[in-house]
Write an enzyme that holds these catalytic residues in place. Sequence first.
Site, PDB file in Angstrom:
ATOM      1  N   ASN A  17      25.080 118.599  54.581  1.00 56.78           N
ATOM      2  CA  ASN A  17      25.210 119.848  55.321  1.00 56.78           C
ATOM      3  C   ASN A  17      26.516 120.517  54.907  1.00 56.78           C
ATOM      4  OD1 ASN A  17      27.390 118.884  56.980  1.00 56.78           O
ATOM      5  ND2 ASN A  17      25.915 117.962  58.369  1.00 56.78           N
ATOM      6  N   THR A  38      22.607 122.250  53.373  1.00 56.60           N
ATOM      7  CA  THR A  38      21.995 122.837  54.556  1.00 56.60           C
ATOM      8  C   THR A  38      23.075 123.517  55.389  1.00 56.60           C
ATOM      9  OG1 THR A  38      22.149 120.741  55.756  1.00 56.60           O
ATOM     10  CG2 THR A  38      20.081 121.192  54.594  1.00 56.60           C
ATOM     11  N   GLY A  40      22.431 124.988  58.642  1.00 56.30           N
ATOM     12  CA  GLY A  40      21.984 125.202  60.013  1.00 56.30           C
ATOM     13  C   GLY A  40      21.229 126.511  60.149  1.00 56.30           C
ATOM     14  N   GLY A  69      18.326 118.046  60.994  1.00 56.96           N
ATOM     15  CA  GLY A  69      18.615 117.643  59.618  1.00 56.96           C
ATOM     16  C   GLY A  69      17.669 116.569  59.120  1.00 56.96           C
ATOM     17  N   ASP A  70      17.369 115.616  59.975  1.00 53.44           N
ATOM     18  CA  ASP A  70      16.425 114.551  59.610  1.00 53.44           C
ATOM     19  C   ASP A  70      15.028 115.122  59.394  1.00 53.44           C
ATOM     20  OD1 ASP A  70      18.340 112.501  59.748  1.00 53.44           O
ATOM     21  OD2 ASP A  70      18.081 112.358  61.915  1.00 53.44           O
ATOM     22  N   LYS A 103      12.598 123.015  70.641  1.00 53.48           N
ATOM     23  CA  LYS A 103      12.184 122.052  71.669  1.00 53.48           C
ATOM     24  C   LYS A 103      13.264 120.991  71.844  1.00 53.48           C
ATOM     25  CE  LYS A 103       7.444 122.428  69.999  1.00 53.48           C
ATOM     26  NZ  LYS A 103       6.444 121.698  69.225  1.00 53.48           N
ATOM     27  N   GLY A 105      14.771 117.198  72.235  1.00 54.70           N
ATOM     28  CA  GLY A 105      14.475 115.888  71.688  1.00 54.70           C
ATOM     29  C   GLY A 105      14.294 115.920  70.183  1.00 54.70           C
TER      30      GLY A 105
END
Length: 123
Positions: A17, A38, A40, A69-70, A103, A105
Amino acid sequence: VKLDKEILKYLYLITPNEHEIKVISDSENIGIERLVVTLGSKGSIVYENGNKTIIPSIKVEAVDTTGAGDIYNASLVKCLAEGKSLIDACKYASIVSGLSVTKKGVVNSIPSIDEIKKVLKNE
């Protein structure tokens, strides 16, 4: 820690990132042929064989960025395994990770194929 440039030359691709790239190297030119940084909500930058491509993120109302990220990396690898180009894989990963932040989680935030197709259809 900074990564040893001798090791980096053996890597196919890394996806740090925007904060990690500053730790890994003094510049984005770290000596590998493929690099995805990356950013964001600002998207990502793809460096491939000397070319730089900016991939914008989709515009969403972020609720929870945990796992984005995952999810980006999982989507990227899925597309590469299917034979897509790095640019196309990053575009797809950007959509999937963008949807995921809407969302709470991690596992619950992984978008369905229908949600992804809806965004792809509107592009």
